[in-house]
Scaffold this active site. Sequence first.
Site, PDB file in Angstrom:
ATOM      1  N   ASN A 173       0.749  -1.134   0.225  1.00 23.15           N
ATOM      2  CA  ASN A 173      -0.443   0.058   0.282  1.00 23.15           C
ATOM      3  C   ASN A 173       1.124   1.097   0.368  1.00 23.15           C
ATOM      4  O   ASN A 173       1.686   1.645   0.734  1.00 23.15           O
ATOM      5  CB  ASN A 173      -1.240   0.184   1.354  1.00 23.15           C
ATOM      6  CG  ASN A 173      -1.600   1.131   1.690  1.00 23.15           C
ATOM      7  OD1 ASN A 173      -1.950   1.782   0.112  1.00 23.15           O
ATOM      8  ND2 ASN A 173      -2.680   1.229   2.699  1.00 23.15           N
ATOM      9  N   TRP A 174       0.883   1.685  -1.534  1.00 19.98           N
ATOM     10  CA  TRP A 174       2.085   3.177  -1.339  1.00 19.98           C
ATOM     11  C   TRP A 174       1.125   4.460  -0.612  1.00 19.98           C
ATOM     12  O   TRP A 174       2.199   5.012  -0.666  1.00 19.98           O
ATOM     13  CB  TRP A 174       1.893   3.522  -2.707  1.00 19.98           C
ATOM     14  CG  TRP A 174       3.369   1.869  -3.532  1.00 19.98           C
ATOM     15  CD1 TRP A 174       3.564   1.618  -2.839  1.00 19.98           C
ATOM     16  CD2 TRP A 174       4.060   2.418  -5.182  1.00 19.98           C
ATOM     17  NE1 TRP A 174       4.131   0.853  -3.457  1.00 19.98           N
ATOM     18  CE2 TRP A 174       4.775   0.864  -4.692  1.00 19.98           C
ATOM     19  CE3 TRP A 174       3.279   2.767  -5.665  1.00 19.98           C
ATOM     20  CZ2 TRP A 174       5.219   0.845  -6.239  1.00 19.98           C
ATOM     21  CZ3 TRP A 174       3.904   2.837  -7.042  1.00 19.98           C
ATOM     22  CH2 TRP A 174       4.664   1.753  -7.451  1.00 19.98           C
ATOM     23  N   LYS A 175       0.613   4.238  -0.633  1.00 22.03           N
ATOM     24  CA  LYS A 175      -0.331   5.449   0.141  1.00 22.03           C
ATOM     25  C   LYS A 175      -0.153   6.501  -0.757  1.00 22.03           C
ATOM     26  O   LYS A 175      -0.116   6.846  -1.665  1.00 22.03           O
ATOM     27  CB  LYS A 175      -0.072   5.924   1.732  1.00 22.03           C
ATOM     28  CG  LYS A 175      -0.225   4.584   2.113  1.00 22.03           C
ATOM     29  CD  LYS A 175      -0.057   4.758   3.694  1.00 22.03           C
ATOM     30  CE  LYS A 175       0.342   3.713   4.566  1.00 22.03           C
ATOM     31  NZ  LYS A 175       0.579   3.636   6.689  1.00 22.03           N
ATOM     32  N   HIS A 182      -9.758   1.715   4.361  1.00 21.65           N
ATOM     33  CA  HIS A 182      -8.321   2.242   5.316  1.00 21.65           C
ATOM     34  C   HIS A 182      -8.526   2.915   6.433  1.00 21.65           C
ATOM     35  O   HIS A 182      -9.172   4.216   6.368  1.00 21.65           O
ATOM     36  CB  HIS A 182      -7.149   1.573   3.881  1.00 21.65           C
ATOM     37  CG  HIS A 182      -5.733   2.504   5.268  1.00 21.65           C
ATOM     38  ND1 HIS A 182      -5.493   2.969   6.083  1.00 21.65           N
ATOM     39  CD2 HIS A 182      -4.615   1.258   4.488  1.00 21.65           C
ATOM     40  CE1 HIS A 182      -3.950   2.584   6.548  1.00 21.65           C
ATOM     41  NE2 HIS A 182      -4.340   1.064   5.999  1.00 21.65           N
ATOM     42  N   GLU A 218      -6.469   4.794   7.850  1.00 23.28           N
ATOM     43  CA  GLU A 218      -6.199   6.014   7.563  1.00 23.28           C
ATOM     44  C   GLU A 218      -7.973   7.309   6.607  1.00 23.28           C
ATOM     45  O   GLU A 218      -8.126   8.535   6.856  1.00 23.28           O
ATOM     46  CB  GLU A 218      -5.341   6.509   6.529  1.00 23.28           C
ATOM     47  CG  GLU A 218      -4.212   6.139   7.132  1.00 23.28           C
ATOM     48  CD  GLU A 218      -2.870   5.566   6.478  1.00 23.28           C
ATOM     49  OE1 GLU A 218      -2.576   5.334   5.499  1.00 23.28           O
ATOM     50  OE2 GLU A 218      -1.842   5.148   6.885  1.00 23.28           O
ATOM     51  N   GLU A 249      -5.717  -5.429  10.144  1.00 17.91           N
ATOM     52  CA  GLU A 249      -5.152  -3.453  11.150  1.00 17.91           C
ATOM     53  C   GLU A 249      -5.213  -2.817  11.914  1.00 17.91           C
ATOM     54  O   GLU A 249      -5.849  -1.851  12.204  1.00 17.91           O
ATOM     55  CB  GLU A 249      -4.636  -2.726   9.371  1.00 17.91           C
ATOM     56  CG  GLU A 249      -4.642  -3.330   8.185  1.00 17.91           C
ATOM     57  CD  GLU A 249      -3.935  -2.207   7.249  1.00 17.91           C
ATOM     58  OE1 GLU A 249      -3.016  -2.357   6.712  1.00 17.91           O
ATOM     59  OE2 GLU A 249      -4.181  -1.147   7.015  1.00 17.91           O
ATOM     60  N   GLY A 290       2.031   2.102  10.481  1.00 23.31           N
ATOM     61  CA  GLY A 290       3.721   3.469  10.547  1.00 23.31           C
ATOM     62  C   GLY A 290       3.833   3.459  11.459  1.00 23.31           C
ATOM     63  O   GLY A 290       4.560   4.763  11.944  1.00 23.31           O
ATOM     64  N   SER A 350       2.834  -2.356  10.148  1.00 23.63           N
ATOM     65  CA  SER A 350       4.471  -1.956   9.881  1.00 23.63           C
ATOM     66  C   SER A 350       4.959  -3.823  10.154  1.00 23.63           C
ATOM     67  O   SER A 350       6.404  -4.040  10.357  1.00 23.63           O
ATOM     68  CB  SER A 350       5.031  -2.161  11.875  1.00 23.63           C
ATOM     69  OG  SER A 350       4.349  -0.400  11.663  1.00 23.63           O
ATOM     70  N   GLY A 408       2.756  -0.662   4.220  1.00 19.90           N
ATOM     71  CA  GLY A 408       2.684   0.286   4.002  1.00 19.90           C
ATOM     72  C   GLY A 408       4.766  -0.003   3.574  1.00 19.90           C
ATOM     73  O   GLY A 408       4.532   0.566   2.609  1.00 19.90           O
ATOM     74  N   GLY A 409       5.027   1.670   4.869  1.00 25.31           N
ATOM     75  CA  GLY A 409       6.476   1.599   4.192  1.00 25.31           C
ATOM     76  C   GLY A 409       7.101   1.187   3.695  1.00 25.31           C
ATOM     77  O   GLY A 409       8.910   1.145   2.689  1.00 25.31           O
TER      78      GLY A 409
HETATM   79  P1  PGA Z   1       2.905   0.260   7.376  1.00 22.43           P
HETATM   80  O1  PGA Z   1       1.155   0.714   6.635  1.00 22.43           O
HETATM   81  O2  PGA Z   1       3.526  -1.293   6.590  1.00 22.43           O
HETATM   82  O3  PGA Z   1       3.269   1.686   7.304  1.00 22.43           O
HETATM   83  O4  PGA Z   1       2.447   0.173   8.883  1.00 22.43           O
HETATM   84  C1  PGA Z   1       0.300  -0.316   6.770  1.00 22.43           C
HETATM   85  C2  PGA Z   1      -0.875   0.161   6.270  1.00 22.43           C
HETATM   86  O5  PGA Z   1      -1.036   1.184   6.609  1.00 22.43           O
HETATM   87  O6  PGA Z   1      -1.568  -1.283   5.111  1.00 22.43           O
END
Ligand code: PGA
Length: 250
Positions: A9-11, A94, A96, A166, A172, A212, A233-234
Amino acid sequence: MRKPVMAGNWKMNKTRDEALEFIYAVSDKLPAQNQLDSIICAPAIILRDLVKRKGNSLKIGAQNVHFAESGAYTGEISPAMLSTTGVEYVIIGHSERRAYFNETDETVNLKIKAALANDLKPIICCGESLEERETGKTHEVLERQITKAFEGITSENLSNIIIAYEPIWAIGTGKVASDEMADEACGYIRSLIAKLYCSLCAEEIRILYGGSVSPKSVSGLMAQPNIDGGLVGGASLKSDSFIELCNKAV
Ligand code: PGA
């Protein structure tokens, strides 16, 4: 046997050039399609470019979709528009988007229905906040989110749906849930699917852990019986790291 999944997930990261550089770097280094679904969920504006150049082993997804067919929704993208880019998946709900863009269990459900009707495969996100976990409300939150998300969705659609657990406190933050904690929650979600549909449905649906996930933590998570992959994500932003995640996931 459930096929494992590694979804990046590149956001809101990567320009078109950066994205294409990534795609070319990973394309011949990912496991074959029959071993793993390797997915990158990218910003909408570059989806078409990625679909055209993704190679054989990578699949492309979006990060959001509107639920209406068309209309006065400035700045939004309809499911049909998304579908014409050639993407296969779309992340829905998600945390966010729930936190910053007012998504609710209700709109999540509408978006899932709209995605399915347009041949897009939803990756449905759920998960509790730190406060909810600490006050013992994790199961209650997951039950509410999952029950509402799947309202009006028939069992024939389940093979096109992926669930991502999640926990918000792990996203994050560098705080990965322990393998056992993540597995317990994914197992609970599986039991909810059994209750809403059938036990075979629960055995077949794919459930990912996200929060994470890194090349270091992925093997322990993947070894858990209820975890079928990661939503990352990251650690999905660097090509080397994504390649390592995908190869460790099979
Ligand atoms: P993260 O993000 O791996 O950077 O914690 C995961 C996500 O929000 O899907």
